[in-house]
Design a protein around this motif. Sequence first.
Motif, short mmCIF file in Angstrom:
data_model
loop_
_atom_site.label_atom_id
_atom_site.label_comp_id
_atom_site.label_asym_id
_atom_site.label_seq_id
_atom_site.Cartn_x
_atom_site.Cartn_y
_atom_site.Cartn_z
N TYR A 1 0.82 -1.22 0.00
CA TYR A 1 0.00 0.00 0.00
C TYR A 1 0.85 1.27 0.00
CZ TYR A 1 -4.37 2.54 0.75
OH TYR A 1 -5.47 3.36 0.60
N GLN A 2 2.11 1.14 0.42
CA GLN A 2 2.96 2.32 0.51
C GLN A 2 3.68 2.63 -0.80
OE1 GLN A 2 4.66 0.85 4.49
NE2 GLN A 2 4.90 3.05 4.61
N VAL A 3 3.75 1.63 -1.69
CA VAL A 3 4.47 1.88 -2.95
C VAL A 3 3.62 1.74 -4.20
CG1 VAL A 3 6.79 1.29 -2.14
CG2 VAL A 3 5.33 -0.52 -3.06
N ASN B 1 3.10 -8.47 9.19
CA ASN B 1 4.13 -7.49 9.50
C ASN B 1 3.77 -6.69 10.75
OD1 ASN B 1 6.47 -5.58 8.73
ND2 ASN B 1 4.75 -4.16 8.87
N GLU B 2 4.66 -6.65 11.71
CA GLU B 2 4.56 -5.75 12.87
C GLU B 2 3.19 -5.76 13.54
OE1 GLU B 2 5.96 -1.79 12.39
OE2 GLU B 2 7.96 -2.40 11.77
N LEU B 3 2.88 -6.87 14.17
CA LEU B 3 1.60 -7.00 14.87
C LEU B 3 1.40 -5.87 15.88
CD1 LEU B 3 2.91 -9.85 14.09
CD2 LEU B 3 1.14 -10.82 15.51
N PHE C 1 5.14 6.39 0.54
CA PHE C 1 4.28 7.17 1.43
C PHE C 1 4.21 6.49 2.79
CE2 PHE C 1 -0.05 6.76 3.00
CZ PHE C 1 -0.43 5.50 2.58
N SER C 2 4.16 7.30 3.81
CA SER C 2 4.15 6.80 5.19
C SER C 2 2.75 6.98 5.78
CB SER C 2 5.20 7.56 6.00
OG SER C 2 4.98 7.37 7.37
N TRP C 3 2.25 5.90 6.34
CA TRP C 3 0.85 5.79 6.79
C TRP C 3 0.29 7.01 7.50
CZ3 TRP C 3 -0.76 1.24 4.88
CH2 TRP C 3 0.21 0.25 4.68
N ASN D 1 6.37 13.44 3.17
CA ASN D 1 7.61 14.21 3.46
C ASN D 1 8.57 13.45 4.38
OD1 ASN D 1 6.36 14.52 5.95
ND2 ASN D 1 7.13 16.61 6.22
N LYS D 2 8.20 12.23 4.73
CA LYS D 2 9.12 11.43 5.54
C LYS D 2 9.72 10.38 4.62
CE LYS D 2 9.37 9.17 10.08
NZ LYS D 2 8.66 8.48 11.17
N ARG D 3 10.90 10.68 4.11
CA ARG D 3 11.50 9.81 3.08
C ARG D 3 12.54 8.88 3.69
NH1 ARG D 3 10.94 11.83 -2.24
NH2 ARG D 3 9.68 13.73 -2.32
N TYR D 4 12.53 7.66 3.22
CA TYR D 4 13.44 6.64 3.74
C TYR D 4 14.29 5.99 2.66
CZ TYR D 4 11.02 6.03 8.33
OH TYR D 4 10.49 6.17 9.60
N GLY D 5 14.01 6.25 1.39
CA GLY D 5 14.54 5.41 0.31
C GLY D 5 16.03 5.53 0.05
#
Length: 465
Positions: free
Chosen positions: A18-20, A159-161, A427-429, A434-438
């Motif tokens: 969902y984020q990409v 992922n991440e319960l 995109f961050s949930w 604006n919070k980029r990690y790539g």
Amino acid sequence: RVTTLPRGFVWGGATAAYQVEGATKADGKGKTMWDDYLEEQGRFSPDPASDFYHLYPTDIKLAQDYGLNAVRVSIAWTRIFPQGYGEPNEKGVAYYHRLFKECIDHGVTPYVSLHHFDSPKNLFDAGDWLNRKNIDHFVDYARFCFTEFTEVKNWFTVNELISLALSQYVAGNFPPNHHFDISSAIQAEHNELLAHARVVNLYKSLNLDGRIGLIHVLQPIYPITNTKENQHAADLYDAFINRFLLDGTFLGEYSDETMALINEILSKNDAHLDIQRDDMEILKAASTRNDYFGLNYYQSQFIQAYDGPSGNEFNGTGEKGTTSFSFHGVGQLVPKAGVPTTDWDWNIYPEGLYDILKRVAREYPNSHTIYITENGLGLKEEYNGEDIIQDDKRIDYIDQHVDAVLRARSEGVDVQGYFVWSLQDQFSWANGYNKRYGLFYVDFDTQKRHVKKSAQWFKALADTM
Ligand code: BGP
């Protein structure tokens, strides 16, 4: 600092459907718990994200070119079963076959999660993980994927319960936005463990040629000072976010000490956990069957004892210093002098990763092989049109964390890989774009990719293997 990687090390980048993917309405996809929610919220949209639905060949090629030998992706349940169950959607199925083929053809092994925060809207409305009927639907969806996508050899169930349970029912920053609804949070943790365990038991009964595990994000909790009260606060919160899940996954039971801590939290918060007759047998059967463990790590927390009312502020904008979290009868999270933080108030503490790896290996031998399935640094970044993006801060963060991983490994912890969060910007949930990690910058208007210095650093290390 890290100068070489061990031979055969899995060196990857992580994503979540969902984020990409974007394309949230394409080819018969059903709605997730996020679509209407984000639209009503009006802050940002899950479209186009990184348009991975169409541009996956570009990103997989970049991964290969920069030395990545693996990628984490997730299957969007709602591309396969738009309503969460029923007839499979052929176009969605075909998309994932294309994606997996692209990965495999480029020597980038896919590690695939079945659930990454994106429950079908339909099932979410019916109670999400709190409704046990939804676990049946999840098992059916898993069975379909296992028998359909036989090219996939590395699976993760959920992922991440804890992030889901905590964000949905405690911190209130994921739909349905409950605050300190402790009964729902602990029940969601337990039910997600059950969902995981049932799927692992199913997978093993199918005798497929592959491996399966799950992903927990672990957050070591340290007392801010060494008083008895603060140590107890740390033990309580640790039980709630780490230990209960690790016990359930790898011991197949909640130990007496864990339950004593959990019961203390529940009684102080008028909360209740419902464990049904066969639950523990299901967990027990799965507990020795995980082939590996996906460990996500971003930060550690420092805590002090606290008996006031619960309350929290979530920093979803990157305005430093706006986070707060106070949990009645458990503790209050506080900054620790000397520990740097990100703009989103996440503590940068690589030592925590070393500590938690040692603890998992010591206390949970059934975790078997460990992969770091997410670790990375969110930054506000802009592409200035010319040079490579200078993300030295990210390199420094990753370097320190990989160093911690290799140190634990040299002391006998069986860690076999590292996936940076994230492969490309996405995109961050609860934070948006604006919070980029790539490792690769995404211009979300044009969908052009630009290389960051961290990608070059990644490649240089890949070449040492
Ligand atoms: C993990 C999730 C990811 C990702 C990451 C960064 O919890 O598995 O989906 O989003 O954290 O978190 P955030 O986007 O909130 O900065």
